[in-house]
Design an enzyme around this catalytic site. Sequence first.
Site, PDB file in Angstrom:
ATOM      1  N   ARG A 135     -12.347  -2.182  -4.938  1.00  0.00           N
ATOM      2  CA  ARG A 135     -11.346  -3.120  -5.422  1.00  0.00           C
ATOM      3  C   ARG A 135     -12.010  -4.467  -5.697  1.00  0.00           C
ATOM      4  O   ARG A 135     -12.933  -4.877  -4.974  1.00  0.00           O
ATOM      5  CB  ARG A 135     -10.285  -3.269  -4.334  1.00  0.00           C
ATOM      6  CG  ARG A 135      -9.091  -4.117  -4.686  1.00  0.00           C
ATOM      7  CD  ARG A 135      -8.208  -3.465  -5.682  1.00  0.00           C
ATOM      8  NE  ARG A 135      -6.893  -4.092  -5.745  1.00  0.00           N
ATOM      9  CZ  ARG A 135      -6.079  -3.951  -6.781  1.00  0.00           C
ATOM     10  NH1 ARG A 135      -6.425  -3.228  -7.838  1.00  0.00           N
ATOM     11  NH2 ARG A 135      -4.890  -4.516  -6.770  1.00  0.00           N
ATOM     12  N   THR A 404      -4.479   1.015 -15.925  1.00  0.00           N
ATOM     13  CA  THR A 404      -5.082   1.814 -14.873  1.00  0.00           C
ATOM     14  C   THR A 404      -5.275   3.227 -15.382  1.00  0.00           C
ATOM     15  O   THR A 404      -4.595   3.642 -16.300  1.00  0.00           O
ATOM     16  CB  THR A 404      -4.121   1.796 -13.669  1.00  0.00           C
ATOM     17  OG1 THR A 404      -3.857   0.449 -13.345  1.00  0.00           O
ATOM     18  CG2 THR A 404      -4.674   2.520 -12.479  1.00  0.00           C
ATOM     19  N   ASP A 446      -2.409  -9.089  -8.934  1.00  0.00           N
ATOM     20  CA  ASP A 446      -1.954  -8.176  -7.883  1.00  0.00           C
ATOM     21  C   ASP A 446      -1.849  -8.866  -6.517  1.00  0.00           C
ATOM     22  O   ASP A 446      -1.320  -8.297  -5.565  1.00  0.00           O
ATOM     23  CB  ASP A 446      -2.877  -6.957  -7.779  1.00  0.00           C
ATOM     24  CG  ASP A 446      -2.501  -5.866  -8.777  1.00  0.00           C
ATOM     25  OD1 ASP A 446      -1.430  -5.962  -9.398  1.00  0.00           O
ATOM     26  OD2 ASP A 446      -3.288  -4.912  -8.940  1.00  0.00           O
ATOM     27  N   SER A 475      -3.103  -3.188  -3.725  1.00  0.00           N
ATOM     28  CA  SER A 475      -3.010  -2.294  -4.879  1.00  0.00           C
ATOM     29  C   SER A 475      -2.000  -1.198  -4.612  1.00  0.00           C
ATOM     30  O   SER A 475      -1.721  -0.865  -3.459  1.00  0.00           O
ATOM     31  CB  SER A 475      -4.376  -1.646  -5.130  1.00  0.00           C
ATOM     32  OG  SER A 475      -4.281  -0.637  -6.105  1.00  0.00           O
ATOM     33  N   SER A 476      -1.468  -0.629  -5.671  1.00  0.00           N
ATOM     34  CA  SER A 476      -0.595   0.544  -5.533  1.00  0.00           C
ATOM     35  C   SER A 476      -1.336   1.837  -5.830  1.00  0.00           C
ATOM     36  O   SER A 476      -0.741   2.918  -5.750  1.00  0.00           O
ATOM     37  CB  SER A 476       0.597   0.426  -6.488  1.00  0.00           C
ATOM     38  OG  SER A 476       1.392  -0.683  -6.148  1.00  0.00           O
TER      39      SER A 476
HETATM   40  O1  DON Z   1      -3.828  -1.864  -8.424  1.00  0.00           O
HETATM   41  C1  DON Z   1      -2.685  -1.883  -8.844  1.00  0.00           C
HETATM   42  O2  DON Z   1      -1.728  -1.568  -8.169  1.00  0.00           O
HETATM   43  C2  DON Z   1      -2.436  -2.271 -10.289  1.00  0.00           C
HETATM   44  N1  DON Z   1      -3.482  -3.116 -10.735  1.00  0.00           N
HETATM   45  C3  DON Z   1      -2.294  -1.048 -11.108  1.00  0.00           C
HETATM   46  C4  DON Z   1      -1.984  -1.380 -12.531  1.00  0.00           C
HETATM   47  C5  DON Z   1      -1.535  -0.241 -13.312  1.00  0.00           C
HETATM   48  O3  DON Z   1      -1.382   0.863 -12.839  1.00  0.00           O
HETATM   49  C6  DON Z   1      -1.233  -0.525 -14.720  1.00  0.00           C
HETATM   50  N2  DON Z   1      -1.040   0.689 -15.435  1.00  0.00           N
HETATM   51  N3  DON Z   1      -0.177   1.071 -16.068  1.00  0.00           N
END
Ligand code: DON
Length: 593
Positions: A135, A404, A446, A475-476
């Site tokens: 990360r 993502t 985030d 993060s998710s």
């Molecule tokens: O880490 C995270 O939770 C976000 N940066 C994820 C972003 C994401 O999934 C965007 N995609 N559609």
Amino acid sequence: MPAVCVAAGLALVLAAQGCHSSATHGAPAPASQHAAAGGAASAIPARAAATFPADWRFAAGKPATIAAHAMIASNSELASEAGVEVLRKGGNAVDAAVAVGFALAVTLPEAGNIGGGGFMVIRMADGRSAAFDYREVAPLAATATMYAHSDGTTGTESVVGPLAVGVPGAVAGLAAASKTFGRLPLREVMAPAIRLARDGFVADSAFSLSVAHARGRIAPYAGASVFLPYGEAPAPGTRFTQPALARTLALIASDGPDAFYHGPIADAIAEEMRNDGGIITREDLARYTAVRRVPLASTYRGYTLYTMPPPSSGGVTIIEALNILETYPSLPPFGTAAYAHELTDAFQRAFIDRNGKLGDPAFVEVPVARLTGKPYAHEVRSTMADHAQPTSRLATTVPEGSQTTHYSVVDADGNAVATTTTLNDLYGSGVFVRGAGFFLNDEMDDFAAHPGLPNQFGLVEGPQNAIAPGKRMLSSMAPTIVLDPGGQLFLVTGGRGGPRIITSTAEVILNTIDYHMDLADALAAPRIHHQAIPDQLRYERNGLTQAVRDSLAAMGYTLGEGQATGTCAAVMRVPGGYAGAVDPRATGGAAGY
Ligand code: DON
């Protein structure tokens, strides 16, 4: 050389009682020794026909990609094939995952990256498991209030432009995984990505449209000359080459991650930051380290899950939601009001904890054991009712104050890797490292970047996720590996879509375990989402019938159509090998051999 894949051909599509249904897919061959996922295969839990609402956009019963030995599913078919190439050269699932990661940085620049970060969960067939956390971290000059304007307003600096960028972790993480678990040297593993960047690939319409839609993000920065030559996105059918990125990747392949964190690429990043008004320095890059963590392990109805610990919220939140659902002896029929009610309440409660209690464990205390424990699920369940309860009444612990990509890999020995990587938004912050050929993330958003206010995903988080120098933003992302009750590999999954990653991944797991759907149906099934704030049960258009929506409204839910799902890519063990599939809502494809 395209991978040899056999599509399951016996899928039936039945239109019964106003519903699409599917019969269990036929598999190409009887169970082989290769399908044993590292030892004698336990019986594969049987699949059952899926039933979706009549006007749901995806028919049940579409085939997944099937192969006897190994399988990779990602948001870029070229990247999946790059992974298969490395497997065929003698690489294992980790080598292939690293190859896919670097290839995605070339073929899926909206999300694949070396200027972002990610998480990788590994479960080797010999029982070893590991999680790599790469990360991004906040730069040393970052502060908790860095996005607050002096007049009290907020702007877009946490999502667009140089101040949005977290110190990238992808190269450190991929290299660490390769060194620890891979069989092949980095230079061999990175060869397909270097070739794809140097020789190019033929742009398809998805690529072309993705770049065109992101024109506003890309145009102000140095990437415009690469991605918008003459002001336009590369047209479908044209060959798209990235010579600067090829040189950067070749440097990493020969000199290792030091080239990125200490060498010429670090210079280029720091220089770009100086030019554009960013705050990441050579020192930030030199200090960056990927962290090897112990995956969270939990059980759900006899299955075992390995998933990502904090600073991901994905693993904790999925485990908490599944534990709550496990307190019911079984789940109601798929797609009913009772189904939506039970899932929504589990998600709502798990997100209340996610939003208030999780953060980077190096900086804040995170009650992982309690939140992922079975007793806690029973406590939470005892406070649930047969109707909706507002988040505002439940969330006593919430303080007041996209892009993502996921990929799943299994090799011929049954080693499995689930990886999710992100730039956050499509093409990240838009900032592009000139001469080095890659985009930088906008992961700073985030964090609870604007305390008390929602971020771009509507998430409202508290001080646990406040910005601090060197801290990882919550993060998710939720790369997850599931073993069946016999201890054999069952499913490798995860997704993209911000907080909807968590609910989408959980629903794919429920679809395969509770509803016995085969892989393609599990990915195509309509999804619902609840993230506590906003206090809304979101559903996909035509994903819940009108009658079900009426019942849920009568139970007190506020319903919202849209923004209900992420997209997943998964591999599942099937008789005779592995099935691979990518969410029908997304680009990409599975490849195997
Ligand atoms: O880490 C995270 O939770 C976000 N940066 C994820 C972003 C994401 O999934 C965007 N995609 N559609």
